[in-house]
Design a protein around this motif. Sequence first.
Motif, PDB file in Angstrom:
ATOM      1  N   TYR A  11      -8.977 -27.425   3.014  1.00  0.00           N
ATOM      2  CA  TYR A  11      -8.390 -27.707   4.316  1.00  0.00           C
ATOM      3  C   TYR A  11      -7.119 -28.535   4.159  1.00  0.00           C
ATOM      4  CZ  TYR A  11      -7.914 -29.122   9.153  1.00  0.00           C
ATOM      5  OH  TYR A  11      -7.425 -29.339  10.415  1.00  0.00           O
ATOM      6  N   ALA A  12      -7.152 -29.523   3.269  1.00  0.00           N
ATOM      7  CA  ALA A  12      -5.955 -30.331   3.012  1.00  0.00           C
ATOM      8  C   ALA A  12      -4.830 -29.467   2.435  1.00  0.00           C
ATOM      9  CB  ALA A  12      -6.291 -31.478   2.061  1.00  0.00           C
ATOM     10  N   ALA A  13      -5.169 -28.530   1.576  1.00  0.00           N
ATOM     11  CA  ALA A  13      -4.149 -27.633   1.017  1.00  0.00           C
ATOM     12  C   ALA A  13      -3.574 -26.722   2.098  1.00  0.00           C
ATOM     13  CB  ALA A  13      -4.748 -26.802  -0.115  1.00  0.00           C
ATOM     14  N   SER A  14      -4.409 -26.267   3.037  1.00  0.00           N
ATOM     15  CA  SER A  14      -3.882 -25.431   4.116  1.00  0.00           C
ATOM     16  C   SER A  14      -2.978 -26.242   5.040  1.00  0.00           C
ATOM     17  CB  SER A  14      -5.019 -24.784   4.908  1.00  0.00           C
ATOM     18  OG  SER A  14      -5.693 -25.738   5.706  1.00  0.00           O
ATOM     19  N   LEU A  15      -3.292 -27.512   5.234  1.00  0.00           N
ATOM     20  CA  LEU A  15      -2.392 -28.378   6.007  1.00  0.00           C
ATOM     21  C   LEU A  15      -1.070 -28.593   5.270  1.00  0.00           C
ATOM     22  CD1 LEU A  15      -4.785 -31.104   7.439  1.00  0.00           C
ATOM     23  CD2 LEU A  15      -3.770 -29.157   8.628  1.00  0.00           C
ATOM     24  N   ALA A  16      -1.126 -28.667   3.950  1.00  0.00           N
ATOM     25  CA  ALA A  16       0.095 -28.802   3.160  1.00  0.00           C
ATOM     26  C   ALA A  16       0.969 -27.560   3.288  1.00  0.00           C
ATOM     27  CB  ALA A  16      -0.247 -29.075   1.698  1.00  0.00           C
ATOM     28  N   VAL A  17       0.351 -26.386   3.359  1.00  0.00           N
ATOM     29  CA  VAL A  17       1.118 -25.150   3.562  1.00  0.00           C
ATOM     30  C   VAL A  17       1.809 -25.189   4.919  1.00  0.00           C
ATOM     31  CG1 VAL A  17       0.888 -22.657   3.938  1.00  0.00           C
ATOM     32  CG2 VAL A  17      -0.262 -23.740   2.018  1.00  0.00           C
ATOM     33  N   GLY A  18       1.094 -25.622   5.950  1.00  0.00           N
ATOM     34  CA  GLY A  18       1.694 -25.751   7.275  1.00  0.00           C
ATOM     35  C   GLY A  18       2.809 -26.782   7.298  1.00  0.00           C
ATOM     36  N   MET A  19       2.616 -27.881   6.582  1.00  0.00           N
ATOM     37  CA  MET A  19       3.646 -28.914   6.521  1.00  0.00           C
ATOM     38  C   MET A  19       4.892 -28.397   5.813  1.00  0.00           C
ATOM     39  SD  MET A  19       4.553 -32.053   7.172  1.00  0.00           S
ATOM     40  CE  MET A  19       3.127 -33.050   7.387  1.00  0.00           C
ATOM     41  N   ALA A  20       4.716 -27.643   4.746  1.00  0.00           N
ATOM     42  CA  ALA A  20       5.861 -27.061   4.046  1.00  0.00           C
ATOM     43  C   ALA A  20       6.614 -26.097   4.955  1.00  0.00           C
ATOM     44  CB  ALA A  20       5.400 -26.347   2.779  1.00  0.00           C
ATOM     45  N   HIS A  21       5.899 -25.348   5.755  1.00  0.00           N
ATOM     46  CA  HIS A  21       6.535 -24.427   6.690  1.00  0.00           C
ATOM     47  C   HIS A  21       7.356 -25.202   7.733  1.00  0.00           C
ATOM     48  CE1 HIS A  21       6.084 -21.222  10.024  1.00  0.00           C
ATOM     49  NE2 HIS A  21       7.151 -20.967   9.303  1.00  0.00           N
ATOM     50  N   MET A  22       6.813 -26.289   8.252  1.00  0.00           N
ATOM     51  CA  MET A  22       7.542 -27.091   9.238  1.00  0.00           C
ATOM     52  C   MET A  22       8.763 -27.771   8.608  1.00  0.00           C
ATOM     53  SD  MET A  22       6.348 -26.712  12.141  1.00  0.00           S
ATOM     54  CE  MET A  22       5.539 -25.144  12.021  1.00  0.00           C
ATOM     55  N   LEU A  23       8.622 -28.243   7.376  1.00  0.00           N
ATOM     56  CA  LEU A  23       9.773 -28.847   6.704  1.00  0.00           C
ATOM     57  C   LEU A  23      10.870 -27.823   6.443  1.00  0.00           C
ATOM     58  CD1 LEU A  23       8.070 -31.286   4.180  1.00  0.00           C
ATOM     59  CD2 LEU A  23       9.383 -31.862   6.224  1.00  0.00           C
ATOM     60  N   LEU A  24      10.489 -26.602   6.126  1.00  0.00           N
ATOM     61  CA  LEU A  24      11.470 -25.538   5.956  1.00  0.00           C
ATOM     62  C   LEU A  24      12.195 -25.252   7.269  1.00  0.00           C
ATOM     63  CD1 LEU A  24      12.707 -23.331   4.133  1.00  0.00           C
ATOM     64  CD2 LEU A  24      10.865 -21.841   4.921  1.00  0.00           C
ATOM     65  N   ALA A  25      11.453 -25.263   8.371  1.00  0.00           N
ATOM     66  CA  ALA A  25      12.078 -25.046   9.683  1.00  0.00           C
ATOM     67  C   ALA A  25      13.046 -26.176  10.023  1.00  0.00           C
ATOM     68  CB  ALA A  25      11.006 -24.924  10.761  1.00  0.00           C
ATOM     69  N   LEU A  26      12.663 -27.412   9.736  1.00  0.00           N
ATOM     70  CA  LEU A  26      13.569 -28.546   9.994  1.00  0.00           C
ATOM     71  C   LEU A  26      14.812 -28.454   9.126  1.00  0.00           C
ATOM     72  CD1 LEU A  26      11.038 -31.484  10.312  1.00  0.00           C
ATOM     73  CD2 LEU A  26      12.440 -30.486  12.120  1.00  0.00           C
ATOM     74  N   TRP A  27      14.642 -28.080   7.875  1.00  0.00           N
ATOM     75  CA  TRP A  27      15.798 -27.938   6.996  1.00  0.00           C
ATOM     76  C   TRP A  27      16.727 -26.834   7.490  1.00  0.00           C
ATOM     77  CZ3 TRP A  27      17.368 -23.748   4.097  1.00  0.00           C
ATOM     78  CH2 TRP A  27      18.462 -23.983   3.265  1.00  0.00           C
ATOM     79  N   ALA A  28      16.164 -25.700   7.901  1.00  0.00           N
ATOM     80  CA  ALA A  28      16.987 -24.587   8.382  1.00  0.00           C
ATOM     81  C   ALA A  28      17.745 -24.978   9.641  1.00  0.00           C
ATOM     82  CB  ALA A  28      16.113 -23.363   8.652  1.00  0.00           C
ATOM     83  N   GLY A  29      17.089 -25.681  10.546  1.00  0.00           N
ATOM     84  CA  GLY A  29      17.771 -26.139  11.757  1.00  0.00           C
ATOM     85  C   GLY A  29      18.881 -27.112  11.451  1.00  0.00           C
ATOM     86  N   SER A  30      18.624 -28.029  10.546  1.00  0.00           N
ATOM     87  CA  SER A  30      19.639 -29.004  10.156  1.00  0.00           C
ATOM     88  C   SER A  30      20.823 -28.322   9.475  1.00  0.00           C
ATOM     89  CB  SER A  30      19.024 -30.045   9.228  1.00  0.00           C
ATOM     90  OG  SER A  30      19.996 -30.914   8.738  1.00  0.00           O
ATOM     91  N   ALA A  31      20.544 -27.383   8.597  1.00  0.00           N
ATOM     92  CA  ALA A  31      21.617 -26.678   7.896  1.00  0.00           C
ATOM     93  C   ALA A  31      22.457 -25.848   8.861  1.00  0.00           C
ATOM     94  CB  ALA A  31      21.027 -25.780   6.809  1.00  0.00           C
ATOM     95  N   ALA A  32      21.809 -25.163   9.800  1.00  0.00           N
ATOM     96  CA  ALA A  32      22.560 -24.347  10.762  1.00  0.00           C
ATOM     97  C   ALA A  32      23.380 -25.224  11.696  1.00  0.00           C
ATOM     98  CB  ALA A  32      21.595 -23.473  11.565  1.00  0.00           C
ATOM     99  N   GLY A  33      22.819 -26.316  12.145  1.00  0.00           N
ATOM    100  CA  GLY A  33      23.563 -27.231  13.008  1.00  0.00           C
ATOM    101  C   GLY A  33      24.731 -27.871  12.289  1.00  0.00           C
ATOM    102  N   GLY A  34      24.523 -28.273  11.058  1.00  0.00           N
ATOM    103  CA  GLY A  34      25.616 -28.855  10.274  1.00  0.00           C
ATOM    104  C   GLY A  34      26.721 -27.860   9.996  1.00  0.00           C
ATOM    105  N   TRP A  35      26.348 -26.624   9.730  1.00  0.00           N
ATOM    106  CA  TRP A  35      27.343 -25.578   9.490  1.00  0.00           C
ATOM    107  C   TRP A  35      28.175 -25.330  10.744  1.00  0.00           C
ATOM    108  CZ3 TRP A  35      28.104 -20.631  11.435  1.00  0.00           C
ATOM    109  CH2 TRP A  35      29.003 -19.835  10.721  1.00  0.00           C
ATOM    110  N   ALA A  36      27.509 -25.249  11.904  1.00  0.00           N
ATOM    111  CA  ALA A  36      28.228 -25.037  13.165  1.00  0.00           C
ATOM    112  C   ALA A  36      29.153 -26.215  13.466  1.00  0.00           C
ATOM    113  CB  ALA A  36      27.234 -24.830  14.307  1.00  0.00           C
TER     114      ALA A  36
END
Length: 115
Positions: A11-36
């Motif tokens: 269960y902790a590993a599945s939460l880590a997978v979800g956390m990695a997905h959310m961190l990827l989304a935050l990084w993508a949003g930050s990168a797109a906003g910074g690029w714009a």
Amino acid sequence: MKQRIVRGARYAASLAVGMAHMLLALWAGSAAGGWAWRHGYTLPYDTSSSAAMSAAIVFGLLAAGAVVTLPEPWMTQVRFLVRGRPLLVCEGCGGLISTVDHNNDVNTTPKEITQ
């Protein structure tokens, strides 16, 4: 006891997978906003003094939203695979269904099984 530890670790590993997905989304949003922001993009009909900031926020939100929503069926399957409960596609409705009965463990007796 060992089964509970394994289940907790999965269960902790599945939460880590979800956390990695959310961190990827935050990084993508930050990168797109910074690029714009760096390239000076603005939104149509926005003539305010903060037009570039508004465009950067919108680009970031769109990118983060896309990264969160588009791969969500795959991420759900990965989280359930890590938990040890693989999902299959239902032939009738086309949705995802679990292949394991959630209430039955190896050490349960018929009295403990919820009906």
